[in-house]
Design a protein around this motif. Sequence first.
Motif, short mmCIF file in Angstrom:
data_model
loop_
_atom_site.label_atom_id
_atom_site.label_comp_id
_atom_site.label_asym_id
_atom_site.label_seq_id
_atom_site.Cartn_x
_atom_site.Cartn_y
_atom_site.Cartn_z
N MET A 1 15.86 -7.80 11.60
CA MET A 1 15.01 -6.67 11.99
C MET A 1 14.19 -6.18 10.79
SD MET A 1 15.58 -6.08 15.23
CE MET A 1 14.89 -4.45 15.41
N TYR A 2 12.93 -5.87 11.07
CA TYR A 2 12.05 -5.26 10.08
C TYR A 2 12.02 -3.76 10.31
CZ TYR A 2 10.06 -9.73 8.63
OH TYR A 2 9.88 -10.99 8.11
N HIS A 3 11.92 -3.00 9.23
CA HIS A 3 11.82 -1.55 9.30
C HIS A 3 10.70 -1.11 8.37
CE1 HIS A 3 15.73 -1.56 11.31
NE2 HIS A 3 16.05 -2.49 10.42
N GLN A 4 10.00 -0.07 8.75
CA GLN A 4 8.87 0.41 7.98
C GLN A 4 9.11 1.87 7.58
OE1 GLN A 4 5.25 -0.14 10.15
NE2 GLN A 4 4.14 1.37 8.96
N LEU A 5 8.92 2.18 6.29
CA LEU A 5 9.09 3.54 5.81
C LEU A 5 7.75 4.11 5.36
CD1 LEU A 5 12.30 3.28 3.58
CD2 LEU A 5 12.13 3.70 6.04
N ASN A 6 7.54 5.39 5.66
CA ASN A 6 6.34 6.08 5.19
C ASN A 6 6.57 6.61 3.79
OD1 ASN A 6 7.89 8.39 5.42
ND2 ASN A 6 6.89 9.12 7.28
N ASP B 1 0.84 -1.20 0.00
CA ASP B 1 0.00 0.00 0.00
C ASP B 1 0.87 1.25 0.00
OD1 ASP B 1 -2.39 -1.51 -0.04
OD2 ASP B 1 -2.28 -1.78 2.13
N ASP B 2 0.81 2.04 1.06
CA ASP B 2 1.55 3.30 1.09
C ASP B 2 2.75 3.26 2.03
OD1 ASP B 2 0.07 3.17 3.38
OD2 ASP B 2 -0.63 5.24 3.33
N GLU B 3 3.27 2.06 2.28
CA GLU B 3 4.47 1.94 3.09
C GLU B 3 5.41 0.89 2.51
OE1 GLU B 3 2.64 1.36 6.94
OE2 GLU B 3 2.56 -0.77 6.63
N LEU B 4 6.66 0.98 2.92
CA LEU B 4 7.68 0.04 2.46
C LEU B 4 8.19 -0.73 3.68
CD1 LEU B 4 9.36 -0.64 -0.19
CD2 LEU B 4 11.15 0.73 0.87
N ILE B 5 8.18 -2.03 3.59
CA ILE B 5 8.70 -2.88 4.66
C ILE B 5 10.06 -3.39 4.23
CG2 ILE B 5 8.29 -4.91 6.10
CD1 ILE B 5 6.16 -2.66 6.38
N ILE B 6 11.06 -3.18 5.07
CA ILE B 6 12.43 -3.60 4.78
C ILE B 6 12.83 -4.65 5.81
CG2 ILE B 6 14.84 -2.86 4.61
CD1 ILE B 6 13.66 0.01 4.18
N LEU B 7 13.39 -5.74 5.35
CA LEU B 7 13.94 -6.77 6.23
C LEU B 7 15.45 -6.77 6.08
CD1 LEU B 7 13.90 -9.23 8.12
CD2 LEU B 7 13.47 -10.65 6.09
N ASN B 8 16.14 -6.56 7.17
CA ASN B 8 17.59 -6.67 7.18
C ASN B 8 17.89 -8.13 7.50
OD1 ASN B 8 20.34 -6.75 7.88
ND2 ASN B 8 20.31 -4.59 8.43
N PHE C 1 17.49 11.34 8.59
CA PHE C 1 16.92 10.06 8.15
C PHE C 1 18.00 9.16 7.55
CE2 PHE C 1 14.68 7.46 4.94
CZ PHE C 1 13.86 6.74 5.80
N VAL C 2 18.85 9.72 6.71
CA VAL C 2 19.94 8.95 6.10
C VAL C 2 20.89 8.43 7.19
CG1 VAL C 2 22.00 9.12 4.64
CG2 VAL C 2 19.80 9.97 3.81
N ASP C 3 21.19 9.25 8.19
CA ASP C 3 22.03 8.80 9.30
C ASP C 3 21.43 7.60 10.01
OD1 ASP C 3 24.01 10.67 8.83
OD2 ASP C 3 23.32 12.07 10.39
N THR D 1 7.36 9.56 2.54
CA THR D 1 8.58 10.35 2.34
C THR D 1 9.81 9.46 2.39
OG1 THR D 1 7.48 12.25 3.36
CG2 THR D 1 9.87 12.35 3.13
N GLY D 2 9.83 8.52 3.31
CA GLY D 2 10.94 7.57 3.40
C GLY D 2 11.07 6.75 2.13
N ILE D 3 9.93 6.41 1.52
CA ILE D 3 9.94 5.64 0.28
C ILE D 3 10.59 6.45 -0.85
CG2 ILE D 3 8.49 4.63 -1.54
CD1 ILE D 3 6.51 3.86 0.73
N ILE D 4 10.31 7.74 -0.90
CA ILE D 4 10.92 8.60 -1.93
C ILE D 4 12.44 8.59 -1.78
CG2 ILE D 4 11.18 10.99 -2.71
CD1 ILE D 4 8.16 11.32 -1.95
#
Length: 84
Positions: free
Chosen positions: A26-31, A14-21, A71-73, A33-36
């Motif tokens: 660990m899972y991370h979720q981006l909104n 949908d409107d979020e990105l799920i990242i698995l390291n 955010f990048v940091d 703006t984070g997706i851009i």
Amino acid sequence: MLVISEDCVAEKLDDELIILNLSTGMYHQLNATGIIIWEQIEKHSPTLNALVTQLQQQFNGPDVASDVREFVDELLERNIILKK
């Protein structure tokens, strides 16, 4: 230049990105703006300064540069992206 870690896989839901390291489990979720930011790094491997400049052109606001850098940091600290 900034690149996505080879240890990370991502899936857009949908409107979020799920990242698995994969190295940490660990899972991370981006909104939105984070997706851009993620997509810019994934497609162009920009330097931090180039990324900030591009996003300042895309978004108005006094805090765009500091927000992007912060955010990048965070992504770097979590080994989601790497500096090459």
